[in-house]
Design an enzyme around this catalytic site. Structure first.
Site, mmCIF file in Angstrom:
data_model
loop_
_atom_site.group_PDB
_atom_site.id
_atom_site.type_symbol
_atom_site.label_atom_id
_atom_site.label_comp_id
_atom_site.label_asym_id
_atom_site.label_seq_id
_atom_site.Cartn_x
_atom_site.Cartn_y
_atom_site.Cartn_z
ATOM 1 N N ARG A 121 0.815 -1.223 0.000
ATOM 2 C CA ARG A 121 0.000 0.000 0.000
ATOM 3 C C ARG A 121 0.847 1.271 0.000
ATOM 4 O O ARG A 121 0.362 2.340 0.355
ATOM 5 C CB ARG A 121 -0.990 0.002 1.172
ATOM 6 C CG ARG A 121 -1.998 -1.133 1.125
ATOM 7 C CD ARG A 121 -3.103 -0.942 2.158
ATOM 8 N NE ARG A 121 -4.086 -2.013 2.063
ATOM 9 C CZ ARG A 121 -4.023 -3.145 2.759
ATOM 10 N NH1 ARG A 121 -3.021 -3.341 3.617
ATOM 11 N NH2 ARG A 121 -4.952 -4.076 2.614
ATOM 12 N N LYS A 142 1.718 11.413 -11.290
ATOM 13 C CA LYS A 142 0.892 10.482 -12.054
ATOM 14 C C LYS A 142 1.703 9.219 -12.317
ATOM 15 O O LYS A 142 2.769 9.271 -12.925
ATOM 16 C CB LYS A 142 0.472 11.086 -13.391
ATOM 17 C CG LYS A 142 -0.761 11.946 -13.345
ATOM 18 C CD LYS A 142 -1.170 12.311 -14.763
ATOM 19 C CE LYS A 142 -2.484 13.048 -14.819
ATOM 20 N NZ LYS A 142 -2.896 13.341 -16.201
ATOM 21 N N GLU A 184 6.829 17.465 -25.442
ATOM 22 C CA GLU A 184 6.196 17.922 -24.205
ATOM 23 C C GLU A 184 6.643 19.338 -23.844
ATOM 24 O O GLU A 184 5.879 20.095 -23.228
ATOM 25 C CB GLU A 184 6.487 16.952 -23.058
ATOM 26 C CG GLU A 184 5.802 15.595 -23.183
ATOM 27 C CD GLU A 184 4.302 15.644 -22.889
ATOM 28 O OE1 GLU A 184 3.780 16.734 -22.567
ATOM 29 O OE2 GLU A 184 3.652 14.593 -22.978
ATOM 30 N N LYS A 226 4.520 22.909 -15.266
ATOM 31 C CA LYS A 226 3.762 21.775 -14.728
ATOM 32 C C LYS A 226 3.576 21.895 -13.215
ATOM 33 O O LYS A 226 2.476 21.637 -12.700
ATOM 34 C CB LYS A 226 4.449 20.455 -15.067
ATOM 35 C CG LYS A 226 3.660 19.248 -14.583
ATOM 36 C CD LYS A 226 4.067 17.963 -15.228
ATOM 37 C CE LYS A 226 3.088 16.848 -14.868
ATOM 38 N NZ LYS A 226 3.426 15.559 -15.518
ATOM 39 N N GLU A 236 -6.213 16.130 -10.706
ATOM 40 C CA GLU A 236 -6.876 16.368 -11.996
ATOM 41 C C GLU A 236 -8.397 16.459 -11.885
ATOM 42 O O GLU A 236 -9.146 15.829 -12.631
ATOM 43 C CB GLU A 236 -6.481 15.284 -13.003
ATOM 44 C CG GLU A 236 -6.638 15.731 -14.454
ATOM 45 C CD GLU A 236 -6.025 14.767 -15.446
ATOM 46 O OE1 GLU A 236 -6.739 14.354 -16.360
ATOM 47 O OE2 GLU A 236 -4.837 14.435 -15.300
ATOM 48 N N ARG A 240 -5.666 20.767 -13.895
ATOM 49 C CA ARG A 240 -4.595 19.842 -14.278
ATOM 50 C C ARG A 240 -4.897 19.161 -15.611
ATOM 51 O O ARG A 240 -3.984 18.717 -16.311
ATOM 52 C CB ARG A 240 -4.340 18.799 -13.191
ATOM 53 C CG ARG A 240 -3.143 17.910 -13.527
ATOM 54 C CD ARG A 240 -2.597 17.105 -12.379
ATOM 55 N NE ARG A 240 -1.458 16.318 -12.820
ATOM 56 C CZ ARG A 240 -0.664 15.637 -12.022
ATOM 57 N NH1 ARG A 240 -0.863 15.642 -10.718
ATOM 58 N NH2 ARG A 240 0.351 14.951 -12.502
ATOM 59 N N ASN A 244 -3.114 17.927 -20.386
ATOM 60 C CA ASN A 244 -3.423 16.908 -21.384
ATOM 61 C C ASN A 244 -3.650 17.492 -22.773
ATOM 62 O O ASN A 244 -4.181 16.799 -23.659
ATOM 63 C CB ASN A 244 -4.672 16.113 -20.956
ATOM 64 C CG ASN A 244 -4.352 15.094 -19.885
ATOM 65 O OD1 ASN A 244 -3.409 14.328 -19.999
ATOM 66 N ND2 ASN A 244 -5.134 15.106 -18.820
ATOM 67 N N HIS A 247 -3.300 15.342 -25.827
ATOM 68 C CA HIS A 247 -3.183 13.957 -25.389
ATOM 69 C C HIS A 247 -4.422 13.109 -25.666
ATOM 70 O O HIS A 247 -4.328 11.883 -25.719
ATOM 71 C CB HIS A 247 -2.846 13.901 -23.903
ATOM 72 C CG HIS A 247 -1.423 14.248 -23.603
ATOM 73 N ND1 HIS A 247 -0.853 15.439 -23.989
ATOM 74 C CD2 HIS A 247 -0.445 13.557 -22.968
ATOM 75 C CE1 HIS A 247 0.422 15.462 -23.603
ATOM 76 N NE2 HIS A 247 0.686 14.335 -22.980
ATOM 77 N N HIS A 251 -3.027 10.009 -27.262
ATOM 78 C CA HIS A 251 -3.105 8.711 -26.582
ATOM 79 C C HIS A 251 -3.895 7.701 -27.413
ATOM 80 O O HIS A 251 -3.567 6.504 -27.437
ATOM 81 C CB HIS A 251 -3.748 8.865 -25.203
ATOM 82 C CG HIS A 251 -2.807 9.346 -24.144
ATOM 83 N ND1 HIS A 251 -3.225 9.736 -22.892
ATOM 84 C CD2 HIS A 251 -1.459 9.504 -24.143
ATOM 85 C CE1 HIS A 251 -2.184 10.113 -22.177
ATOM 86 N NE2 HIS A 251 -1.102 9.979 -22.910
ATOM 87 N N HIS A 264 5.556 8.302 -27.659
ATOM 88 C CA HIS A 264 4.589 9.193 -27.023
ATOM 89 C C HIS A 264 4.612 10.588 -27.638
ATOM 90 O O HIS A 264 3.573 11.125 -28.036
ATOM 91 C CB HIS A 264 4.871 9.280 -25.523
ATOM 92 C CG HIS A 264 3.998 10.249 -24.800
ATOM 93 N ND1 HIS A 264 2.657 10.028 -24.588
ATOM 94 C CD2 HIS A 264 4.266 11.476 -24.259
ATOM 95 C CE1 HIS A 264 2.138 11.054 -23.935
ATOM 96 N NE2 HIS A 264 3.088 11.948 -23.731
#
Length: 361
Positions: A121, A142, A184, A226, A236, A240, A244, A247, A251, A264
Site C-alpha cells: 500500500r 501520475k 512535451e 507543470k 486532476e 490539471r 493533457n 493527449h 493517446h 509518445h
C-alpha cells in the site's frame, strides 16, 4: 544547478536539475538512502546499458541494493512486467522502510511509481529521469501502467520523495527519443506562454540543436509550468486536465499503434495539431499553424497523419480517455496560447477535425 519546489496537497518535494547532478548531489543523496532498509533500482535495458557504471558508482557505498531491468519502451508498462517486478520485490524482501529508485525515462517513472504506490500500500520512491520526456512525467505524481484498450488507464496519484534530474545523461539519447521528449516542451509552451514558444522556435531549428544547445533552462521552464498547475490541482479535478493538451487524440493514436508504432511525443505532436485545428474551428483561436508545421518539419517530426489511420479506431480509443464521462469526449482547446478550456466534443466535430488532418497529408 537549480532546485524547484513542487507543492501538492499530499506532499512537498524538490526537483534538483542540472548537468552532472548525480555527481554533485551524490553525498547528500546517499545520506538520504542510508535511512532506508533496502534500495530497489528499477531501470530498462537501454538505460542500464548506457549508465550502469554511473549508477553502480552512485550506490556503491550501500549494502542492500537490488536491480531490476525491464524491456525498453511501452512494453515495460504491462500487467505482466508489473507482476514480474512485484515478484522480484517480494522475493527480495522489501519492507515498508525500503525505497524504490525509478532510473529511466517516462515509462520507468510511471511503472516504478505505480509499483511503489501499490507494494504494501505504498513505499517511498525517487524519480531519477534520464530522458527529455521525463521532465514532464517525473513531476506531478501520475503513475500508471497501460491496458491494451488505453494508455495509463490503471494508475493513481503518488508523489515521489524527490526528483533528481541529471541532464548530462541526455546526450546518449537517440534523436527519435529526443524529439519525443521535446514534444512535451512544445506543449508546455502552448499552454503557458507565447514567449516560451518563440524562444524554443528560435533556439532549436534542426535536430542537431538538441545535442549542441543546452536544454536545461528549457526543461526547468517546462517543469515550472507543470509544477504550477499541479500545485493548484493535484488529482486532476480541474485545471490539471490542461496538461493533457494534445493527449486525447495522441493517446488514442498510441493505443491504435499498440504502443509501439508511435513514440509518445510523436503521437502528441499529431494530437496538438489536431487540437489546434479544433481550437481554430470552435474557439476562434488565431494561430499560424503553417509556421508551426514548417518548424516541426525542420526538427524532423512527421506532421501528416498516415493515410492508414482509421477514424473509427481512433474514435473508439478516444472514448476510453480519462477525461471522457457519460460517453462524452472532452478536449483541451486553446482560445489563445496560455488560455485553455475543457470542451465537450461530439462525434461530428471529432470526425470533421480528423478529416482536416487527413487533408493535410
Amino acid at each position: 544547478m537549480s532546485t524547484i519546489t513542487v507543492q501538492t496537497a499530499s506532499k512537498t518535494y524538490s526537483v534538483r536539475i542540472g548537468h552532472d547532478m548525480l555527481h554533485i548531489f551524490r553525498d547528500e543523496f546517499l545520506n538520504e538512502l542510508k535511512g532506508f532498509s533496502k534500495v530497489f533500482v528499477l531501470t530498462d535495458r537501454h538505460v542500464f546499458s548506457f549508465h550502469k557504471e554511473k549508477l553502480e558508482v552512485l550506490l556503491q557505498d550501500l549494502d542492500q541494493v537490488t536491480y531490476y531491468v525491464t524491456p525498453n519502451g511501452e512494453e515495460a508498462k504491462t500487467f505482466q512486467v508489473y507482476e514480474d517486478v512485484m515478484t522480484k520485490i517480494i522475493e527480495t524482501g522489501l519492507d515498508r522502510k525500503s525505497v524504490l529508485l525509478a532510473f529511466g525515462g517516462g515509462v520507468i517513472g510511471d511503472l516504478g511509481g505505480f509499483v511503489a504506490s501499490t507494494y504494501m500500500r505504498g513505499i517511498p520512491f525517487y524519480q531519477i529521469p534520464t530522458t527529455v520526456l521525463a521532465h514532464d512525467s517525473a513531476v506531478g505524481g501520475k503513475v500508471a501502467i497501460n491496458h491494451p484498450l488505453g494508455k495509463n488507464l490503471v494508475g493513481q496519484f503518488y508523489q515521489p520523495e524527490a526528483v533528481i534530474y541529471d541532464t548530462s545523461l541526455l546526450k546518449t539519447l537517440p534523436v527519435r527519443e529526443m524529439r519525443s521528449g521535446f514534444a512535451e516542451l512544445i506543449k508546455h509552451a502552448l499552454i503557458s506562454d507565447q514567449a516560451l514558444l518563440d524562444e524554443l522556435m528560435a533556439t532549436f531549428k534542426t535536430a542537431d540543436d538538441f545535442y549542441s544547445k543546452d536544454l536545461t533552462p528549457f526543461l526547468e521552464k517546462g517543469i515550472l509550468v507543470k509544477a504550477g498547475i499541479v500545485a493548484q490541482d493535484e488529482t486532476e479535478q480541474g485545471v490539471r486536465a490542461y496538461l493533457n493538451f494534445g493527449h486525447t487524440f495522441g493517446h488514442a493514436l498510441e493505443a491504435y499503434g499498440q504502443f509501439s508504432r508511435f513514440l509518445h511525443g510523436e503521437a502528441i505532436i499529431y494530437g496538438m495539431l489536431y487540437a489546434i485545428l479544433m481550437s481554430e474551428a470552435t474557439q476562434n483561436l488565431v494561430f499560424d499553424l503553417d509556421e508551426l508545421i514548417s518548424w516541426l518539419d525542420g526538427l524532423g517530426y512527421e506532421t501528416a497523419l498516415p493515410s492508414d489511420v482509421p477514424f473509427e479506431a481512433i474514435f473508439e480509443h478516444m472514448l476510453h480517455d480519462k477525461k471522457t464521462t457519460f460517453e462524452e469526449i472532452k478536449m483541451v482547446l486553446l482560445s489563445q496560447i496560455g488560455e485553455m478550456k475543457l470542451v465537450p466534443c461530439d462525434r461530428a466535430l471529432i470526425l470533421q477535425t480528423f478529416n482536416q488532418m487527413k487533408k493535410g497529408e
